[in-house]
Design a protein around this motif. Sequence first.
Motif, short mmCIF file in Angstrom:
data_model
loop_
_atom_site.label_atom_id
_atom_site.label_comp_id
_atom_site.label_asym_id
_atom_site.label_seq_id
_atom_site.Cartn_x
_atom_site.Cartn_y
_atom_site.Cartn_z
N SER A 1 0.69 -1.15 0.04
CA SER A 1 0.19 -0.01 0.03
C SER A 1 1.01 1.29 0.00
O SER A 1 2.07 1.22 -0.59
CB SER A 1 -0.88 -0.15 1.27
OG SER A 1 -2.11 1.03 1.13
N TRP A 2 0.22 2.35 0.50
CA TRP A 2 0.99 3.62 0.26
C TRP A 2 2.16 3.56 1.15
O TRP A 2 3.03 4.53 0.65
CB TRP A 2 0.08 4.66 0.92
CG TRP A 2 -1.05 5.02 0.00
CD1 TRP A 2 -1.60 4.75 -1.32
CD2 TRP A 2 -2.02 5.97 0.30
NE1 TRP A 2 -2.34 5.36 -1.69
CE2 TRP A 2 -3.06 6.11 -0.48
CE3 TRP A 2 -2.41 6.85 1.43
CZ2 TRP A 2 -3.92 6.84 -0.80
CZ3 TRP A 2 -3.45 7.73 1.42
CH2 TRP A 2 -4.32 7.76 0.18
N GLU A 3 2.42 2.93 2.09
CA GLU A 3 3.86 2.97 2.92
C GLU A 3 4.70 2.50 1.92
O GLU A 3 5.85 2.93 1.91
CB GLU A 3 3.82 1.93 4.24
CG GLU A 3 2.86 2.59 5.22
CD GLU A 3 1.31 2.00 5.09
OE1 GLU A 3 0.34 2.68 5.65
OE2 GLU A 3 1.09 1.37 3.89
N TYR A 4 4.54 1.53 1.20
CA TYR A 4 5.60 1.23 0.21
C TYR A 4 5.82 2.27 -0.75
O TYR A 4 7.06 2.62 -0.99
CB TYR A 4 5.26 0.15 -0.56
CG TYR A 4 6.21 -0.52 -1.62
CD1 TYR A 4 7.07 -1.45 -1.50
CD2 TYR A 4 5.71 0.00 -3.09
CE1 TYR A 4 7.99 -1.62 -2.57
CE2 TYR A 4 6.47 -0.47 -4.09
CZ TYR A 4 7.77 -1.11 -3.75
OH TYR A 4 8.57 -1.48 -4.72
N GLU A 5 4.82 2.93 -1.29
CA GLU A 5 4.98 3.83 -2.42
C GLU A 5 5.78 5.13 -1.89
O GLU A 5 6.84 5.73 -2.38
CB GLU A 5 3.65 4.31 -2.74
CG GLU A 5 2.85 3.48 -3.49
CD GLU A 5 3.37 2.63 -4.55
OE1 GLU A 5 4.47 3.24 -5.35
OE2 GLU A 5 3.08 1.52 -5.24
N LEU A 6 5.32 5.28 -0.36
CA LEU A 6 6.31 6.49 0.25
C LEU A 6 7.82 6.18 0.32
O LEU A 6 8.77 7.02 0.14
CB LEU A 6 5.53 6.95 1.64
CG LEU A 6 4.26 7.74 1.42
CD1 LEU A 6 3.60 7.89 2.72
CD2 LEU A 6 4.52 9.07 0.92
N THR A 7 8.06 5.11 0.94
CA THR A 7 9.45 4.68 1.11
C THR A 7 10.24 4.41 -0.14
O THR A 7 11.32 4.80 -0.46
CB THR A 7 9.33 3.07 1.67
OG1 THR A 7 8.69 3.09 2.74
CG2 THR A 7 10.77 2.57 1.96
N GLN A 8 9.73 3.95 -1.41
CA GLN A 8 10.17 4.12 -2.44
C GLN A 8 10.53 5.27 -3.14
O GLN A 8 11.76 5.71 -3.59
CB GLN A 8 9.43 3.01 -3.53
CG GLN A 8 10.02 2.97 -4.98
CD GLN A 8 8.99 2.12 -5.95
OE1 GLN A 8 7.82 2.48 -6.13
NE2 GLN A 8 9.74 1.05 -6.34
#
Length: 197
Positions: free
Chosen positions: A174-181
């Motif tokens: 989800s969004w946590e992955y997108e922010l981290t990337q």
Amino acid sequence: MDRIDVFAHVLPPAFYARMLQIEPTIPQIYTFFANPTLTDMAVRRVRWDGQTRQVISFVNALPEDYVGPDEAARLCWEGNEELVRMRREDADMFEATVLMVPMNNMDEAVRIVREQVVPQPDVVGIQIFTRALGLSIADEQFRPLFAALAKAGVPAWLHPVFDSRKPDNNIVFSWEYELTQAMLQITNYQRIVDPSH
């Protein structure tokens, strides 16, 4: 002591009306746009707790996804002016605003930072997304905007969006992955520009 909600979205009515003229199916794409607290500040006030002041920013109806560079810039300029008016008309509810920039028009994006963001003390940055125009936010074509932000000392408020190429990640991480990337990509770009970091 008052609380601050630092990422509260709104949908300025005049801006939304213009976007509907451009793309009438937006409400079917983003069904949450039907929430009246996004567009009707009287309804929002009724549901307000009277204590939590909000930093308001746009929902993700992004002009650059629908129109060319010149029209996107015009929509951003006018939408930003409307957002600032909304904040000032309900200053007891709204602490500050975060403006938008046309990601398909870097010259105008830089000008918005310089002329709409910097001079206004109740504007506290711009909102960007983890991807823009189908590209990583760290793509080299967006670098003039980051340079302008750094020069002006203006923060970018990074909002996640799903990467349509990776539907499995959208479900699992989800969004946590997108922010981290996105932050990793931005950090890697910074190391290339300035190896001392």
